[in-house]
Design an enzyme around this catalytic site. Structure first.
Site, PDB file in Angstrom:
ATOM      1  N   ASN A   1      -7.919  43.058  -6.440  1.00  0.00           N
ATOM      2  CA  ASN A   1      -8.616  42.405  -7.553  1.00  0.00           C
ATOM      3  C   ASN A   1      -9.877  41.732  -7.023  1.00  0.00           C
ATOM      4  O   ASN A   1      -9.884  41.131  -5.935  1.00  0.00           O
ATOM      5  CB  ASN A   1      -7.714  41.434  -8.326  1.00  0.00           C
ATOM      6  CG  ASN A   1      -7.079  40.354  -7.494  1.00  0.00           C
ATOM      7  OD1 ASN A   1      -6.824  40.538  -6.307  1.00  0.00           O
ATOM      8  ND2 ASN A   1      -6.796  39.216  -8.107  1.00  0.00           N
TER       9      ASN A   1
ATOM     10  N   GLU B   1      -5.383  47.526  -9.376  1.00  0.00           N
ATOM     11  CA  GLU B   1      -4.980  48.907  -9.683  1.00  0.00           C
ATOM     12  C   GLU B   1      -6.174  49.765 -10.070  1.00  0.00           C
ATOM     13  O   GLU B   1      -6.335  50.896  -9.584  1.00  0.00           O
ATOM     14  CB  GLU B   1      -3.972  48.914 -10.841  1.00  0.00           C
ATOM     15  CG  GLU B   1      -2.680  48.175 -10.542  1.00  0.00           C
ATOM     16  CD  GLU B   1      -2.717  46.701 -10.905  1.00  0.00           C
ATOM     17  OE1 GLU B   1      -3.775  46.045 -10.718  1.00  0.00           O
ATOM     18  OE2 GLU B   1      -1.697  46.193 -11.387  1.00  0.00           O
TER      19      GLU B   1
ATOM     20  N   CYS C   1      -1.204  45.742 -15.635  1.00  0.00           N
ATOM     21  CA  CYS C   1      -1.518  45.273 -16.989  1.00  0.00           C
ATOM     22  C   CYS C   1      -1.748  46.485 -17.905  1.00  0.00           C
ATOM     23  O   CYS C   1      -1.843  47.631 -17.437  1.00  0.00           O
ATOM     24  CB  CYS C   1      -2.746  44.354 -16.965  1.00  0.00           C
ATOM     25  SG  CYS C   1      -4.320  45.221 -16.797  1.00  0.00           S
TER      26      CYS C   1
ATOM     27  N   CYS D   1      -4.768  48.692 -17.047  1.00  0.00           N
ATOM     28  CA  CYS D   1      -4.565  49.503 -15.840  1.00  0.00           C
ATOM     29  C   CYS D   1      -3.568  50.626 -16.093  1.00  0.00           C
ATOM     30  O   CYS D   1      -3.696  51.716 -15.523  1.00  0.00           O
ATOM     31  CB  CYS D   1      -4.121  48.626 -14.681  1.00  0.00           C
ATOM     32  SG  CYS D   1      -5.464  47.573 -14.078  1.00  0.00           S
TER      33      CYS D   1
ATOM     34  N   CYS E   1      -9.012  44.419 -11.905  1.00  0.00           N
ATOM     35  CA  CYS E   1      -7.681  44.378 -11.302  1.00  0.00           C
ATOM     36  C   CYS E   1      -7.615  45.299 -10.082  1.00  0.00           C
ATOM     37  O   CYS E   1      -8.383  46.263  -9.955  1.00  0.00           O
ATOM     38  CB  CYS E   1      -6.620  44.845 -12.282  1.00  0.00           C
ATOM     39  SG  CYS E   1      -6.403  43.816 -13.732  1.00  0.00           S
TER      40      CYS E   1
ATOM     41  N   GLU F   1     -12.647  39.145  -8.432  1.00  0.00           N
ATOM     42  CA  GLU F   1     -12.975  38.233  -9.530  1.00  0.00           C
ATOM     43  C   GLU F   1     -14.463  37.909  -9.541  1.00  0.00           C
ATOM     44  O   GLU F   1     -15.205  38.295  -8.626  1.00  0.00           O
ATOM     45  CB  GLU F   1     -12.121  36.962  -9.402  1.00  0.00           C
ATOM     46  CG  GLU F   1     -10.634  37.288  -9.504  1.00  0.00           C
ATOM     47  CD  GLU F   1      -9.732  36.077  -9.572  1.00  0.00           C
ATOM     48  OE1 GLU F   1     -10.191  34.943  -9.268  1.00  0.00           O
ATOM     49  OE2 GLU F   1      -8.558  36.266  -9.951  1.00  0.00           O
TER      50      GLU F   1
HETATM   51  N1  THU Z   1      -4.420  41.135 -11.613  1.00  0.00           N
HETATM   52  C1  THU Z   1      -4.376  42.334 -10.964  1.00  0.00           C
HETATM   53  O1  THU Z   1      -5.228  42.627 -10.126  1.00  0.00           O
HETATM   54  N2  THU Z   1      -3.379  43.185 -11.273  1.00  0.00           N
HETATM   55  C2  THU Z   1      -2.343  42.899 -12.107  1.00  0.00           C
HETATM   56  O2  THU Z   1      -1.470  43.737 -12.295  1.00  0.00           O
HETATM   57  C3  THU Z   1      -2.295  41.599 -12.786  1.00  0.00           C
HETATM   58  C4  THU Z   1      -3.510  40.766 -12.671  1.00  0.00           C
HETATM   59  C5  THU Z   1      -5.445  40.152 -11.223  1.00  0.00           C
HETATM   60  C6  THU Z   1      -6.542  39.915 -12.194  1.00  0.00           C
HETATM   61  C7  THU Z   1      -6.959  38.498 -11.817  1.00  0.00           C
HETATM   62  O3  THU Z   1      -7.888  38.563 -10.755  1.00  0.00           O
HETATM   63  C8  THU Z   1      -5.713  37.839 -11.307  1.00  0.00           C
HETATM   64  O4  THU Z   1      -4.805  38.908 -11.006  1.00  0.00           O
HETATM   65  C9  THU Z   1      -5.057  36.880 -12.281  1.00  0.00           C
HETATM   66  O5  THU Z   1      -4.803  37.479 -13.498  1.00  0.00           O
END
Ligand code: THU
Length: 133
Positions: free
Chosen positions: A42, A55, A87, A90, A53, A44
């Site tokens: 991930n 994935e 999510c 994804c 994300c 941000e």
């Molecule tokens: N996130 C992911 O990378 N994958 C997931 O399956 C759930 C959420 C990340 C997005 C964000 O940077 C952080 O987790 C909090 O939601």
């Protein structure tokens, strides 16, 4: 098939996560038919909605490197108390590129990976129906 490498790769990828805002680090990996593995994490942003994300990052990394045929996906978060499935967004992106029978492994901090198939995470996928025709 041995899926230990793709799981290890997801764990490694979580170390590359850029998550200064949520402090929730996620790594993902996707295994190709030729045995190669592509990582994602991930990433941000201070404008929160621009976050991607782990994935989708892994899928786009593989597609952007010319790969098309995938045999497994793995997801890991050292910050999750429970196995962390992808999510909704994804799930749709994974289903765009992975066949319905591809396994998706996902784990929280205990590294005890659960597994669901793409068709279980994203059932009645119209894209898979379209591809059959
Ligand atoms: N996130 C992911 O990378 N994958 C997931 O399956 C759930 C959420 C990340 C997005 C964000 O940077 C952080 O987790 C909090 O939601």
């Amino acid at each position: 098939m041995d899926y230990s490498k793709v799981k290890e790769a997801a764990i490694e990828a979580s170390g590359f996560s850029y998550a200064p805002y949520s402090k929730f680090h996620v790594g993902a990996a996707i295994q190709c038919k030729d045995g190669s593995i592509f990582l994602g994490c991930n990433v941000e942003n201070r404008s929160y909605g621009l976050t991607i994300c782990a994935e989708r990052s892994a899928v786009f990394n593989a597609i952007g490197s010319g790969k098309k045929d995938f045999t497994a996906v793995a997801i890991f978060s050292p910050d999750s108390e429970f196995p962390l499935p992808p999510c909704g967004a994804c799930r749709q992106v994974i289903s765009e590129f992975c066949d319905a029978g591809v396994p998706v492994f996902f784990s929280g901090k205990d590294k005890n990976f659960k597994m669901l198939l793409v068709k279980e995470l994203y059932p009645f996928d119209s894209l898979h129906d379209l591809k059959k025709e």
